[in-house]
Every structure is written in structure tokens, then in C-alpha cells.
Design a protein around this motif. Sequence first.
Motif, mmCIF file in Angstrom:
data_model
loop_
_atom_site.group_PDB
_atom_site.id
_atom_site.type_symbol
_atom_site.label_atom_id
_atom_site.label_comp_id
_atom_site.label_asym_id
_atom_site.label_seq_id
_atom_site.Cartn_x
_atom_site.Cartn_y
_atom_site.Cartn_z
ATOM 1 N N SER A 12 -4.285 11.436 -31.186
ATOM 2 C CA SER A 12 -4.097 12.195 -32.422
ATOM 3 C C SER A 12 -2.615 12.164 -32.781
ATOM 4 C CB SER A 12 -4.550 13.648 -32.256
ATOM 5 O OG SER A 12 -3.661 14.361 -31.419
ATOM 6 N N LEU A 13 -2.313 12.526 -34.019
ATOM 7 C CA LEU A 13 -0.920 12.588 -34.444
ATOM 8 C C LEU A 13 -0.155 13.622 -33.623
ATOM 9 C CD1 LEU A 13 1.462 11.929 -36.280
ATOM 10 C CD2 LEU A 13 0.500 13.501 -37.990
ATOM 11 N N GLU A 14 -0.784 14.763 -33.345
ATOM 12 C CA GLU A 14 -0.117 15.799 -32.551
ATOM 13 C C GLU A 14 0.172 15.317 -31.138
ATOM 14 O OE1 GLU A 14 1.282 18.710 -33.513
ATOM 15 O OE2 GLU A 14 0.851 17.796 -35.447
ATOM 16 N N ASP A 15 -0.765 14.554 -30.561
ATOM 17 C CA ASP A 15 -0.508 13.965 -29.242
ATOM 18 C C ASP A 15 0.756 13.118 -29.276
ATOM 19 O OD1 ASP A 15 -2.767 15.095 -28.163
ATOM 20 O OD2 ASP A 15 -3.882 13.223 -27.943
ATOM 21 N N VAL A 16 0.832 12.269 -30.284
ATOM 22 C CA VAL A 16 1.964 11.339 -30.385
ATOM 23 C C VAL A 16 3.267 12.099 -30.586
ATOM 24 C CG1 VAL A 16 2.952 9.418 -31.681
ATOM 25 C CG2 VAL A 16 0.493 9.489 -31.244
ATOM 26 N N ARG A 17 3.252 13.116 -31.412
ATOM 27 C CA ARG A 17 4.470 13.892 -31.635
ATOM 28 C C ARG A 17 4.945 14.555 -30.341
ATOM 29 N NH1 ARG A 17 2.686 16.398 -37.506
ATOM 30 N NH2 ARG A 17 3.805 14.869 -38.787
ATOM 31 N N LYS A 18 4.015 15.053 -29.547
ATOM 32 C CA LYS A 18 4.389 15.722 -28.299
ATOM 33 C C LYS A 18 4.925 14.730 -27.274
ATOM 34 C CE LYS A 18 1.127 19.498 -28.994
ATOM 35 N NZ LYS A 18 -0.198 20.049 -28.642
ATOM 36 N N THR A 19 4.262 13.610 -27.120
ATOM 37 C CA THR A 19 4.728 12.636 -26.123
ATOM 38 C C THR A 19 5.965 11.892 -26.602
ATOM 39 O OG1 THR A 19 3.147 10.976 -26.946
ATOM 40 C CG2 THR A 19 2.450 12.344 -25.085
ATOM 41 N N MET A 20 6.117 11.740 -27.911
ATOM 42 C CA MET A 20 7.300 11.088 -28.448
ATOM 43 C C MET A 20 8.561 11.888 -28.135
ATOM 44 S SD MET A 20 8.082 8.285 -30.153
ATOM 45 C CE MET A 20 6.782 7.792 -31.279
ATOM 46 N N HIS A 21 8.431 13.203 -28.062
ATOM 47 C CA HIS A 21 9.581 14.067 -27.787
ATOM 48 C C HIS A 21 9.693 14.412 -26.304
ATOM 49 C CE1 HIS A 21 9.206 14.659 -32.178
ATOM 50 N NE2 HIS A 21 10.515 14.813 -32.112
ATOM 51 N N SER A 22 9.001 13.654 -25.477
ATOM 52 C CA SER A 22 9.053 13.862 -24.027
ATOM 53 C C SER A 22 10.059 12.906 -23.400
ATOM 54 C CB SER A 22 7.664 13.606 -23.431
ATOM 55 O OG SER A 22 7.376 12.207 -23.436
ATOM 56 N N ARG A 23 10.102 12.920 -22.072
ATOM 57 C CA ARG A 23 10.958 11.999 -21.342
ATOM 58 C C ARG A 23 10.211 10.725 -20.923
ATOM 59 N NH1 ARG A 23 14.827 15.492 -17.220
ATOM 60 N NH2 ARG A 23 15.600 17.000 -18.749
#
Length: 221
Positions: A12-23
Motif C-alpha cells: 500500500s502507499l502507507e506501507d511504502v511511506r513508512k518503510t521509505m522513512h526507515s533505515r
Amino acid sequence: MRLKLKYCGNHSLEDVRKTMHSRADYLGFIFTQKSRRAVSPLQAADWLDQAGPAGHKQIVGVFADDPMDLILKTARTVRIDVIQLHGGESPQYAAAIRKKTGIRVWKAIHHGASSLNEMRLYEGYVDGYVIDTKVAGQFGGTGIAFDWHQVPLYTEEARRQGKICLIAGGIRPENVGDLLRYGPEGIDISSGIESNFHKDSKQIRKIEEKVCGVYDQTAAD
């Protein structure tokens, strides 16, 4: 060197946003329809565009016994850095994919009595390995771990080949510390950073506190 992190199964888009801002070093998308986390190439491309620049993160496209045409079409639609083959693909098929796409190929190996021999069969044909748990009738992302005592053997074989090796299967904030004792080069997590089937920033933070904390301290020593 810091352990490599791959967060897979973004759907999902929310998944991508969360993992994109991870390490994370790698973000994985599952394109084979054999998985309940399967997404289309157009969805993945759109989410990545909306989420913004990936920076140092590399995109991994996961397939399992899929036609070459599907892999080639996906690679033209999504900026894939690594193609992960998670089925029964032969070494020759993996080499053909690498040649036709010019993209690095990783092969998933299911933990078992012949796993090390299987890795040796792919030597020279692939660029890395993901060691996962085998569960009959299921593609992956089962949340079940294998015997991590074997991790050093997989890591050693991959290093002998000069390839990367990630460990997958059942890794969660509660047990990642146990896995770290065996010195993996990288870990691949999907359900272990989810709540209610969606990526969870709190779970991601817990993983990274333990992973980066342990390895940063090791570097300081």
C-alpha cells in the motif's frame, strides 16, 4: 559493516511511506500472484513516485516461478535494483533473467538438509541469496523461523562466493536479538514489522533500535 535491512511485502502507499522513512537498505515488492501481499507493477511505480526519492534505498522485485515476460514487463515499469526469485527457478533461468534485464538477481533458498548444496549450484549464476523457512503450500511471509544455529553456515558459504546473504522467516522485534548472535549479514522482514497486515512504524522502530544499536556498539568497540 552495518547489517543490511530489507523490508518486504509493501502493499500500500502507507506501507511504502513508512518503510521509505526507515533505515532499510532495501524495499521489497511482491509481484508474483502467489502471495497475499502481491501488487501490480503500476501500483508499485505509483506508490514510489508519491512517496518521494528513495535515496540510498534499493528496490527489490520478488517473483516465484513467473514467466520471463512478466519479469521483463515489471522491470520496464518499476525501477528495480534487484530481482528476487523465490520459486523453483533453475540456475540457468536466473542467469537468463540477469542477462536480459541487466539487473542483479537474488535466489531464495528454503532452509533444509540440502540448502548449502543448493547454494553451491547457483554459484556464478546469481548475485545473492535469501534464506527462508519452507512451509508446505505457502509462498513466504509465514512468520515462521527456522533453526538459526545454521545461519553462520549460510553466511560463510555466501562470503566464499562473494555474495550477499539475507536471513528471512519469523523475524520480529521480540526475537531479532537472538538472530543477531549468529552474525547474519542481512535480514529480510515482512510480517514481523506489521500490525493488522499493514506496516507498523512502531514495530519498525523496535527492530531498528535493536539492530542498529547492537551493530553501532560493535563498531564502537
